[in-house]
Design a protein around this motif. Structure first.
Motif, PDB file in Angstrom:
ATOM      1  N   TRP A 123      48.756  68.066  24.852  1.00 17.49           N
ATOM      2  CA  TRP A 123      49.391  68.701  26.017  1.00 17.49           C
ATOM      3  C   TRP A 123      49.832  67.725  27.023  1.00 17.49           C
ATOM      4  CZ3 TRP A 123      51.306  73.343  25.598  1.00 17.49           C
ATOM      5  CH2 TRP A 123      50.948  74.382  24.494  1.00 17.49           C
TER       6      TRP A 123
ATOM      7  N   HIS B 219      54.174  72.817  34.806  1.00 15.73           N
ATOM      8  CA  HIS B 219      54.883  72.856  33.766  1.00 15.73           C
ATOM      9  C   HIS B 219      53.975  72.091  32.644  1.00 15.73           C
ATOM     10  CE1 HIS B 219      58.055  73.321  36.544  1.00 15.73           C
ATOM     11  NE2 HIS B 219      59.036  73.394  35.842  1.00 15.73           N
ATOM     12  N   LEU B 220      54.328  72.643  31.309  1.00 19.35           N
ATOM     13  CA  LEU B 220      53.541  72.125  30.263  1.00 19.35           C
ATOM     14  C   LEU B 220      54.325  72.027  28.977  1.00 19.35           C
ATOM     15  CD1 LEU B 220      50.897  74.964  29.215  1.00 19.35           C
ATOM     16  CD2 LEU B 220      52.421  75.147  31.291  1.00 19.35           C
ATOM     17  N   THR B 221      53.954  71.380  28.220  1.00 21.49           N
ATOM     18  CA  THR B 221      54.443  70.994  26.985  1.00 21.49           C
ATOM     19  C   THR B 221      53.786  70.208  25.940  1.00 21.49           C
ATOM     20  OG1 THR B 221      56.666  70.464  25.694  1.00 21.49           O
ATOM     21  CG2 THR B 221      56.150  69.063  27.854  1.00 21.49           C
TER      22      THR B 221
ATOM     23  N   CYS C  30      55.707  68.645  23.857  1.00 20.35           N
ATOM     24  CA  CYS C  30      56.935  67.512  23.269  1.00 20.35           C
ATOM     25  C   CYS C  30      56.844  66.189  23.979  1.00 20.35           C
ATOM     26  CB  CYS C  30      58.037  68.347  23.513  1.00 20.35           C
ATOM     27  SG  CYS C  30      59.492  67.269  22.886  1.00 20.35           S
TER      28      CYS C  30
ATOM     29  N   HIS D 227      61.887  63.302  26.249  1.00 17.42           N
ATOM     30  CA  HIS D 227      62.424  63.446  27.582  1.00 17.42           C
ATOM     31  C   HIS D 227      64.072  63.646  27.471  1.00 17.42           C
ATOM     32  CE1 HIS D 227      62.395  63.921  32.093  1.00 17.42           C
ATOM     33  NE2 HIS D 227      63.416  63.107  31.964  1.00 17.42           N
TER      34      HIS D 227
ATOM     35  N   ALA E  88      62.182  67.237  27.493  1.00 22.94           N
ATOM     36  CA  ALA E  88      61.288  68.051  26.544  1.00 22.94           C
ATOM     37  C   ALA E  88      62.291  69.199  25.726  1.00 22.94           C
ATOM     38  CB  ALA E  88      59.942  68.792  26.942  1.00 22.94           C
TER      39      ALA E  88
ATOM     40  N   TYR F  91      61.218  72.035  24.541  1.00 28.45           N
ATOM     41  CA  TYR F  91      60.747  73.397  25.035  1.00 28.45           C
ATOM     42  C   TYR F  91      59.621  72.784  26.190  1.00 28.45           C
ATOM     43  CZ  TYR F  91      55.783  72.948  23.488  1.00 28.45           C
ATOM     44  OH  TYR F  91      54.639  72.883  23.459  1.00 28.45           O
ATOM     45  N   HIS F  92      59.443  73.812  26.897  1.00 21.55           N
ATOM     46  CA  HIS F  92      58.461  73.868  28.085  1.00 21.55           C
ATOM     47  C   HIS F  92      57.900  75.177  28.460  1.00 21.55           C
ATOM     48  CE1 HIS F  92      61.904  73.790  30.796  1.00 21.55           C
ATOM     49  NE2 HIS F  92      60.827  74.330  31.423  1.00 21.55           N
TER      50      HIS F  92
ATOM     51  N   ARG G 139      56.550  77.308  32.070  1.00 21.74           N
ATOM     52  CA  ARG G 139      56.273  77.257  33.479  1.00 21.74           C
ATOM     53  C   ARG G 139      55.428  78.422  33.844  1.00 21.74           C
ATOM     54  NH1 ARG G 139      62.671  76.981  35.979  1.00 21.74           N
ATOM     55  NH2 ARG G 139      63.085  74.968  34.700  1.00 21.74           N
TER      56      ARG G 139
END
Length: 718
Positions: A144, A169-171, A173, A176, A178, A180-181, A183
């Motif tokens: 992550w 924000h987290l992903t 992937c 850049h 990403a 998907y992400h 929030r």
């Protein structure tokens, strides 16, 4: 007289005293105090300056405060005897307050602690409480990637410190931008353990597609806890959100919790436990319940299977326990809430349990059995058969001293339920068998057998409470011819009944006491492991009083069973049932090409004399891209009616259609399912992160589960 030299000499002491006085009158320069940082804190930098500042005490008195200004390749670290206690900060510039033991760092700030790395342009940290804050911070906890407007560093605890991301924000992937992400308003991370996200919104690229008020994920590499969600819609239930929570107590024991939300029906809850401990024990228990808010009906099901080896010693008798549990509220439950089950409508329910002891020469079995049948024109079930309990005992073939014979003995006690009178009956029986194998030639053998059986029951009916003892004797012979292709068996069985409570033949009854007088012919063909074919039929030799049957009416159906694996990925099953006086009674054929997890084609047809002119067709198609990123599965089941061949085709009715599309992206797997069958028209969408799907496969075991739920062999099955 030379006065000038004397005058200069007299002034010299005055000049020296004046210089000394001027030196002593100058103010002394203050030295900065020594650093008062904790002993385990170390720091280094290219430049270091002491800064003096005006400050106030708690009482308001003015004092001087000192701080350190570090610049250029700043590194501040806390030494520790354990890796968990180590801490390090690096930046371009930092200011450390000597009294408060706080610091502010700027310029590519990096904080490394307990195996987690935090980064940001600015950070504030308290060296005493080990708390702080990073502005515009980023964190990495493989796989992550996190970032937030602020990262609050909470004080460490026994189970590790917590990090709170605000505006997160987290992903997973690494590209850049990403693919998907997510929030989240707030994200709480326990490094190396897990994270919780509040008000999480899932984005595909820039497009929001899914919202969850709470989201949990594990950060442990060996995590055994996963949550899978699948939204959808159908006309009957409205908006659907199906959630499966996977967890494991050990590699042998794992489970699933089901929390399903139906817009029109309410909340459905379920649980499944699966257990397999080598060959000593294995089993599964599944239960599901929903109280439908629109109909007021309570629908449920319970399924269970268990086999357990209870042998106290590997060299002694074998003890085992096995059970099967199948109960549900109504016949339509599977079609409504357990749609992956291939048994769409349940017309009967079977529940049983048995404790078995197997010795070298005897087998004893204590069992319970119940069978419920669907009531006519309703969805409810009623008890049809129940044995509470049943006890069976039997021996293997035992030798008779000084005689070329073998004998065996079996006995049983049963307490069956009689639905016609709604009462239980006590039954018992005992039977002795004498048998022998007579080799006629190298390939031909004869196996004669003589048996005598006594059956006792405590009542003849609901009102007739008289004990009954009924005897039967049986004569049987089997002639077997063996060759390289298989076996030929010709058998004859004759069984006759004695009068109740006597040893005389029941000659006065309509069947003359002859319960069986039958010839049976069977051919078993197995030239190799790929092919198994059985053909069998029988002929009834009995002549009860008033019997007007013709010779062709005495023949039993001629049946053919064929299992043939033509190639590694090609298999054929065929069954034909033909009766001389009525013609073809039923035909079933199934041809499969390929593998269920890649490309395959299947075609199944069935016809029955019960519905003349109708042909039921079951087609399945599967396709997978060479790189495995795309997969499609289509199932069609339809009924055709013809008055004669294709030209006479009058109608074709699809009663079940199902399409599943699976796409594997860089970071996640998506699956779209469209299903239509009587009472069901629904759309389901599922999205799984690749990291979650891979971890889930470590928890669940489809091969184990397919023993109890055969439809799960299909990778797209729920």
């Amino acid at each position: 007289m030379r006065l000038p030299p004397l005058r200069g000499l007299a002034l010299a002491p005055l000049i020296v005293l004046s210089c000394l006085f001027s030196i002593s009158a100058q103010p002394k320069k203050r030295r900065p105090p020594s650093p008062t940082l904790p002993a385990d804190i170390q720091f280094s930098s290219k430049e270091l300056k002491y800064l003096e500042q005006d400050a106030l005490t708690k009482s308001g008195s003015p004092i001087k405060s000192w701080s350190l200004h570090l610049k250029g390749q700043v590194e501040i670290r806390r030494a520790s005897a354990t890796p968990e206690g180590a801490w390090r900060l690096s930046s371009e510039e930092a200011w450390m307050d000597m009294e408060k033991q706080t610091l502010r760092a700027t310029g590519d700030v990096r904080i490394l602690e307990e195996g987690s790395l935090l980064r940001g342009p600015e950070a504030h940290y308290d060296l005493k409480t080990r708390t702080g804050e990073i502005l515009q911070g980023k964190g990495v906890y493989p796989p992550w990637f996190f970032r937030g407007r602020r990262i609050k560093i909470h004080p460490p605890k026994e189970r590790g410190r917590k990090l709170e991301y605000v505006g997160a924000h987290l992903t997973t992937c690494e590209l850049h931008p990403a693919h998907y992400h997510l929030r989240a308003r707030k994200l709480t991370v326990t490094p190396g353990e897990s994270f919780w996200a509040r008000d999480a919104l899932f984005f595909l690229g820039p497009v929001p597609v899914f919202y969850s008020p709470l989201l949990y994920k594990s950060l442990r590499g060996d995590s055994t806890f996963h949550i899978l969600s699948k939204p959808g819609y159908n006309r009957r239930e409205g908006v659907i959100l199906k959630n499966s929570i996977l967890y494991a107590f050990s590699p042998a024991l794992y489970g699933k919790t089901f929390l399903d939300f139906f817009g029109k029906k309410g909340l459905g809850v379920g649980e499944e436990l699966n257990y397999q401990n080598s060959d000593a024990a294995r089993g599964s228990l599944y239960g599901y319940w929903i109280d439908e808010k629109d109909t007021g009906l309570s629908r449920w099901t319970v399924l269970g299977n268990l086999w357990q080896d209870l042998s106290p010693s590997p060299t002694g008798p074998r003890w085992g326990f096995q059970t099967r549990l199948q109960q549900m509220s109504d016949a339509d439950f599977n079609n409504l809430y357990f749609r992956s089950n291939t048994l769409r409508i349940a017309t009967e329910l079977n529940t049983s349990a048995a404790l078995v002891r197997s010795g070298a020469k005897t087998t004893t079995r204590l069992s319970y059995n119940r069978r419920d049948l669907q009531k006519d024109r309703t969805n409810d079930f009623e008890k049809s058969v129940e044995s509470l309990p049943r006890l069976d005992f039997q021996t293997t073939a035992l030798g008779v001293p000084k005689l070329p014979l073998l004998f065996s003995f079996n006995a049983s006690y049963d307490r069956p339920f009689e639905p016609s009178g709604d009462f239980y009956r006590n039954n018992s029986s005992a039977q002795i068998n004498i048998l022998q194998t007579l080799p006629v030639s190298r390939r031909l053998s004869l196996n004669p057998q003589v048996s005598f059986q006594e059956n006792w029951q405590d009542r003849a009916g609901a009102t007739d409470l008289q004990d009954q003892l009924i005897g039967r004797y049986t004569l049987a012979e089997n002639l077997r011819l063996r060759d390289a292709w298989g076996d030929w068996d010709l058998s004859h069985t004759f069984q006759r009944r004695l009068k109740v409570n006597t040893f005389s033949v029941d000659q006065e009854s309509r069947d003359k006491g002859i319960e069986q007088n039958r010839l049976f012919l069977q051919q078993t063909l197995r030239p190799d492991r790929r092919l198994l074919m059985r053909t069998f039929t029988g002929f009834d030799l009995s002549h009860p009083r008033g019997d007007s049957r013709r010779t062709q009416d005495r023949w039993e159906p001629l049946a053919l069973d064929l299992n043939w694996t033509l190639k590694k990925a090609v298999s054929l099953y065929f069954r034909e049932d033909y009766l001389l006086n009525r013609g073809n009674r039923s035909t079933i054929a199934q041809l499969d090409f390929g593998y269920l997890d890649s490309r395959y084609t299947s075609l199944g047809v069935s016809a029955s004399q019960a519905r003349p002119g109708h042909l039921f067709v079951n087609q399945g198609f599967g396709w997978a891209a060479p790189d495995g990123n795309w997969r499609a599965q289509l199932a069609l089941r339809y009924d055709t009616f013809t008055t004669g061949g294709i030209a006479g085709l009058e109608h074709l009715r699809f009663f079940e259609k199902e399409l599943t599309l699976t796409k594997l992206f860089h970071d996640f797997l998506t699956r779209l399912s469209l299903r239509s069958r009587p009472g069901v028209k629904e759309v389901l969408f599922r999205i799984d992160l690749k990291v979650d799907a891979a971890r889930a496969q470590k928890v669940i075991h489809r091969e184990r589960e397919s023993e109890w739920y055969p439809w799960r062999r299909n990778p797209s099955a729920d």
